[in-house]
Design an enzyme around this catalytic site. Structure first.
Site, PDB file in Angstrom:
ATOM      1  N   HIS A 190       9.061  -3.709  -3.237  1.00  0.00           N
ATOM      2  CA  HIS A 190       8.277  -3.935  -2.015  1.00  0.00           C
ATOM      3  C   HIS A 190       9.159  -4.471  -0.886  1.00  0.00           C
ATOM      4  CE1 HIS A 190       4.675  -4.959   0.303  1.00  0.00           C
ATOM      5  NE2 HIS A 190       5.263  -6.100   0.583  1.00  0.00           N
ATOM      6  N   ASP A 193       0.828  -1.220   0.000  1.00  0.00           N
ATOM      7  CA  ASP A 193       0.000   0.000   0.000  1.00  0.00           C
ATOM      8  C   ASP A 193       0.855   1.260   0.000  1.00  0.00           C
ATOM      9  OD1 ASP A 193       1.100  -0.054   2.463  1.00  0.00           O
ATOM     10  OD2 ASP A 193      -0.784   0.053   3.587  1.00  0.00           O
ATOM     11  N   HIS A 238      -0.788   9.510 -16.705  1.00  0.00           N
ATOM     12  CA  HIS A 238      -1.250   8.124 -16.466  1.00  0.00           C
ATOM     13  C   HIS A 238      -0.361   7.469 -15.418  1.00  0.00           C
ATOM     14  CE1 HIS A 238      -2.657   8.122 -20.965  1.00  0.00           C
ATOM     15  NE2 HIS A 238      -3.363   8.930 -20.201  1.00  0.00           N
ATOM     16  N   CYS A 281       4.843   0.017   2.683  1.00  0.00           N
ATOM     17  CA  CYS A 281       5.366  -1.284   3.130  1.00  0.00           C
ATOM     18  C   CYS A 281       6.659  -1.136   3.928  1.00  0.00           C
ATOM     19  CB  CYS A 281       5.564  -2.231   1.944  1.00  0.00           C
ATOM     20  SG  CYS A 281       6.694  -1.591   0.684  1.00  0.00           S
TER      21      CYS A 281
END
Length: 208
Positions: A120, A13, A201, A16
């Site tokens: 992560h 999220d 984007h 981490c």
């Protein structure tokens, strides 16, 4: 010493790193808001040490940036948290199998461990057996006279090497992404960032 080193998954999220540190330090996977505050307070209190050259952005701007729950942490934040807790933080990189040690040279007497897959952070813990509940986890290890944490270090490295063999990492220089908005393919973090800046984007999916 009986047991295994286990990877404890932290939710993806954008917080981490902070929640992984919260888990290994306090057995709490929801410490990100608190630890972001700690980092901002540390940085604002020492504008000489935490200069624009060090942070990559002005001190004040950095503080509001790190308090944003969408922003990721990295080396600067890990070094501040090592000092805040007074413990070394070892981060194992799956892609390179390298271990970076934060708080090194401060003669801290304890160490915690994280594992990083390129995007992560998860926590590493000593568990009595495979599948044991997390409440049995040991996450804080005494640093020995030789500045290692003994056999645990070898077990952690074996786990990292095993993850590396399985290619359980994201090569952020070469991974391929597709823009979820316009379906254009980009290669690597740099191209993804450039595309996001050019188009606005930010919804990318990894594809092989």
């Amino acid at each position: 010493m009986e047991g295994i080193v286990a990877r404890r998954v932290i939710p993806s999220d954008n917080s981490c790193l902070f929640n992984a540190v919260g888990y290994v330090m306090d057995h709490d996977k929801n410490k990100a808001p608190e630890l972001r505050q700690v980092i901002a307070a540390t940085v604002v209190s020492d504008p000489v040490k935490y200069s624009e050259a060090f942070l990559g952005k002005p001190n004040e701007e950095y503080c509001s940036w790190i308090l944003d729950s969408e922003k990721w942490g990295g080396a600067i934040e890990l070094s501040i948290l090592a000092d805040y807790y007074g413990r070394e933080i070892a981060t194992y990189d799956i892609q390179t199998t390298r271990c970076d040690l934060y708080g090194q040279g401060k003669k801290y007497s304890e160490r915690v461990m994280l594992i990083y897959d390129g995007l992560h952070y998860d926590a590493l813990a000593m568990s009595p057996f495979d599948g044991a509940p997390e409440e049995f986890d040991q996450t804080i290890f005494p640093v020995l006279l030789d500045r290692t944490i003994g056999p645990v270090e070898g077990l952690a490295l074996n786990l990292v090497k095993e993850q590396h063999r399985k290619r359980s990492f994201t090569d952020t220089a070469r991974f391929t992404l597709r823009c979820g908005v316009c379906q254009i393919g980009v290669v690597g973090q740099k191209e993804a960032v450039e595309h996001a800046q050019a188009t606005g984007h930010v919804n990318f999916q990894e594809y092989r």
